[in-house]
Write a protein that holds these residues in place. Sequence first.
Motif, mmCIF file in Angstrom:
data_model
loop_
_atom_site.group_PDB
_atom_site.id
_atom_site.type_symbol
_atom_site.label_atom_id
_atom_site.label_comp_id
_atom_site.label_asym_id
_atom_site.label_seq_id
_atom_site.Cartn_x
_atom_site.Cartn_y
_atom_site.Cartn_z
ATOM 1 N N ASP A 128 -0.025 9.903 7.164
ATOM 2 C CA ASP A 128 -0.264 9.331 8.499
ATOM 3 C C ASP A 128 0.387 7.971 8.723
ATOM 4 O OD1 ASP A 128 -1.884 11.539 9.197
ATOM 5 O OD2 ASP A 128 -3.584 10.635 8.160
ATOM 6 N N MET A 147 -8.173 9.811 8.219
ATOM 7 C CA MET A 147 -8.261 8.352 8.210
ATOM 8 C C MET A 147 -8.700 7.877 6.819
ATOM 9 S SD MET A 147 -10.302 5.865 10.841
ATOM 10 C CE MET A 147 -11.925 6.317 10.291
ATOM 11 N N THR A 148 -7.990 6.936 6.283
ATOM 12 C CA THR A 148 -8.357 6.422 4.965
ATOM 13 C C THR A 148 -9.391 5.318 5.112
ATOM 14 O OG1 THR A 148 -6.666 4.720 5.010
ATOM 15 C CG2 THR A 148 -6.015 6.846 4.111
ATOM 16 N N THR A 198 -3.656 -7.788 9.066
ATOM 17 C CA THR A 198 -4.117 -8.016 10.439
ATOM 18 C C THR A 198 -4.893 -6.818 10.950
ATOM 19 O OG1 THR A 198 -2.101 -7.119 11.344
ATOM 20 C CG2 THR A 198 -2.154 -9.487 10.952
ATOM 21 N N ARG A 199 -5.442 -7.005 12.144
ATOM 22 C CA ARG A 199 -6.275 -5.945 12.694
ATOM 23 C C ARG A 199 -5.449 -4.735 13.091
ATOM 24 N NH1 ARG A 199 -7.662 -7.539 18.857
ATOM 25 N NH2 ARG A 199 -5.696 -8.540 19.391
ATOM 26 N N ASN A 200 -6.109 -3.619 13.101
ATOM 27 C CA ASN A 200 -5.447 -2.381 13.474
ATOM 28 C C ASN A 200 -6.254 -1.720 14.573
ATOM 29 O OD1 ASN A 200 -3.810 -0.180 13.451
ATOM 30 N ND2 ASN A 200 -4.648 0.719 11.599
ATOM 31 N N TRP A 201 -6.571 -2.485 15.602
ATOM 32 C CA TRP A 201 -7.375 -1.956 16.690
ATOM 33 C C TRP A 201 -7.144 -2.795 17.926
ATOM 34 C CZ3 TRP A 201 -10.668 -5.880 18.301
ATOM 35 C CH2 TRP A 201 -10.921 -6.884 17.364
ATOM 36 N N ARG A 260 -9.716 -1.674 8.575
ATOM 37 C CA ARG A 260 -8.857 -2.473 9.458
ATOM 38 C C ARG A 260 -9.079 -2.129 10.921
ATOM 39 N NH1 ARG A 260 -2.837 -1.808 8.409
ATOM 40 N NH2 ARG A 260 -2.725 -3.455 9.947
ATOM 41 N N GLY A 261 -9.683 -0.985 11.179
ATOM 42 C CA GLY A 261 -9.831 -0.506 12.555
ATOM 43 C C GLY A 261 -11.254 -0.662 13.072
ATOM 44 N N LEU A 284 -9.031 2.341 4.176
ATOM 45 C CA LEU A 284 -8.361 1.130 4.648
ATOM 46 C C LEU A 284 -8.172 1.161 6.171
ATOM 47 C CD1 LEU A 284 -6.996 -1.538 3.990
ATOM 48 C CD2 LEU A 284 -4.884 -0.293 3.545
ATOM 49 N N ASP A 285 -7.840 2.330 6.700
ATOM 50 C CA ASP A 285 -7.701 2.447 8.159
ATOM 51 C C ASP A 285 -9.028 2.133 8.842
ATOM 52 O OD1 ASP A 285 -5.094 3.217 7.877
ATOM 53 O OD2 ASP A 285 -5.571 5.357 7.832
ATOM 54 N N GLU A 302 -4.913 -0.132 -2.326
ATOM 55 C CA GLU A 302 -5.393 0.091 -0.958
ATOM 56 C C GLU A 302 -6.913 0.248 -0.897
ATOM 57 O OE1 GLU A 302 -3.371 1.839 -2.703
ATOM 58 O OE2 GLU A 302 -3.512 4.010 -2.380
ATOM 59 N N LEU A 329 -8.331 -3.282 -1.331
ATOM 60 C CA LEU A 329 -8.147 -4.039 -0.094
ATOM 61 C C LEU A 329 -9.180 -3.612 0.949
ATOM 62 C CD1 LEU A 329 -6.469 -6.105 1.477
ATOM 63 C CD2 LEU A 329 -4.927 -4.268 2.141
ATOM 64 N N VAL A 373 0.831 -1.217 0.000
ATOM 65 C CA VAL A 373 0.000 0.000 0.000
ATOM 66 C C VAL A 373 0.860 1.259 0.000
ATOM 67 C CG1 VAL A 373 -2.009 -1.067 1.081
ATOM 68 C CG2 VAL A 373 -0.239 -0.085 2.519
#
Lengths: 354, 217, 144
Positions: A301, B1-2, A314-317, B8-9, B4-5, B171, B174, A270
């Motif tokens: 960011d 925040m994108t 994987t998770r991001n939280w 995934r979040g 993808l964020d 991205e 995904l 990415v």
Amino acid sequence: MSHDESIGESLRKQGISRRAFMKFCAATASLLALPPGMAKVMAETLERARRPSVIYLSYQECTGCGESLTRSFSPTLENLIFNMMSLDYYETLQAAAGTAAEAARKTAMKENWGKYLLVVDGAIPLGIDGAYCTIAGESAADILTEAAKGAAAVVSVGTCAAFGGIPHANPNPTGAVAVSAVVKDKPVVNVSGCPPVPEVITGVLAHYLTFGSLPELDHLGRPTVFFGNTIHDRCYRRPYYDEGKFAKTFDDEGARNGWCLYELGCKGPVTYNACPTVKWNQGTSYPIESGHGCLGCSEPDFWDKGSFYSALSTRNWSGGTVLGAAAAAGVAIGVGAAVVSRRRRAQREKEKQS
Amino acid sequence: MTLLDFARGAAMKWSIAVFLFGVLWRLVGVLLLRRAHDYSQSRGPSLVAGALQTIITRSWPRKEFRASTAYGVAISYVFHIGLAIVVFGFVPHILLIRSLIGIGWDGLPSGVIYFCSVVTLIALVMAIIRRLTHPVLRLLSNFDDYFSWLVTAAPVLSGLLVVAHFGARYETLLAVHILSVEVLLIWFPFGKLMHSLLLPLARGQTGAFYARRGAST
Amino acid sequence: MSEVGIFPIKRLDVPQAGNRGQLLAVVNEIESMLARLAHDGSSGSIDLRGLPISPDDRDHLRRIFAEGEVRAVIHALGRTEVYESIVRGVWWVTHHDDDGRIAAEFVEVTYMPEILKTPPDDIADGLETLRTQLPTLAEDCHRA
């Protein structure tokens, strides 16, 4: 050297042969991923072009970008690009200090108003009226706004200038923003990276010199010639990804065999940058070639996207409590539903009996 | 925040929360239902064996119906097995599972996964065509059937697009892929997808019932 | 054991084996360029900077196109090495900067790489240099 002199004249005065110049153009065309035939066109254009004035401003930054840029200078080839322009103000390198330095900037701006190239590295803090970064009593935001007014174009060098970078990272105490958040009415090129690949910086300048315009940009304002592909797309380890061969630790058999670093947190898929093709340290290698995954430093960011060492899928939280509470609530409602059902049934049986 | 964020979040966290909530609600609710006392003497050797036997034997069409159901059963098998291979064999998926529950295993080569995904997708398309064209099946189908199909097929298609880098930037693809799985997770407990957990229970119950009566199933 | 500064490091001689498929693609590309050159005389060139191949594959490519009959060195803004490979018509051009680091590297499929030909501007310079010497030479001849 005067601004009115053409680049060709200036080079001949320095005793640089046409063949040497062709060599430079071949190297630069290669850098810009132009077809080899373009080297000739480039040579003809540059020959006649005037040397543009460049003003380089630095704000919330670590000077890593400046270090990267100056490290790219081998005594001849890339230095030639800077011989082709007049760097009129750069705090890190200039001899002048104090009021003399500020006077130099103002003079350069006045003389080349509307024509100079403004290069900026570092983020701009907007918190408490810009007081977190001031130079000669003026806030960064004010100096930038003023300088941008007379610029032909603005080049944001490094992730801080391009996207706010580390100063902008959570919790961003100084209210740091990208250059493009302050300069709205001029074309801004984002040369992101922490630091950017030095040849990418000089490549953008060379493009501006050759074509008199800025290169084609992606949706984040980055030149597509350098930021058009992901690291993953151009990675020489890509075949291992496709084969499902991954290094599990930094010192296992897979790592020694040069297998894909996806599982070790590589953000190559990415991340858009030129590292795999241009490489670092005069073409020596790039992080993945040295055995470490990509951090994604040229993306907005990148600092706030979780661990550098956890895989992209994987998770991001975090938040086991939310899941625990959800599970507990599910069980409770399930029990409640069963109890209600049992009661109703008992009730019905009672009614039947009576 | 994108995007993808987000995928995934927060989106992942809350979709898993809804999944857990819904699944436990339905499972606990079903398992705690009162069973009527059966005072008759059991005629079968073992209720558990009867239950297990039925779970297995009913996974295969009976001779009498084979001609009419073979096609449907075959494509169902193909996409069920295909989904299992793709979901549990692809390394990025395994890494996600490991990051969630701490258990992981070795993955399959990506080429195998790509092949399986394509086969799975074709089988899924054949299944929906059959549902749309079969006169009886069409009358039996409701929103739940179609929506459950959609949330199953969408992750397979979007996953293939991610791998092929086709249609948008990687991205974004995904993120869309992860979000499509999250929609599946949210829908899972409340629609027919729940059959993957309830089916063994229902079949086992039937098997035990018949075993008690000494009937073959 | 070799050393990086004061830190002793153990060198592992495990080649970063690449994927022969990528190497094959490059060689195929060169083959079709050479066929074009033979057919209608048009030149082609591959920029080695942009190739996503492993260091090992790069070495392999070097071995396939090893040095042949012709070799030339140019001293202009650093050293440039040009050689025709054992596959005739395929040239390997490496531009170094003054510190000897590679600035650009090409495989050129052509009769003669452009960088070896003298540009018209330089010919004019050469002519000027020669002409400044002529009067002196003429005087010397007369005296003798």
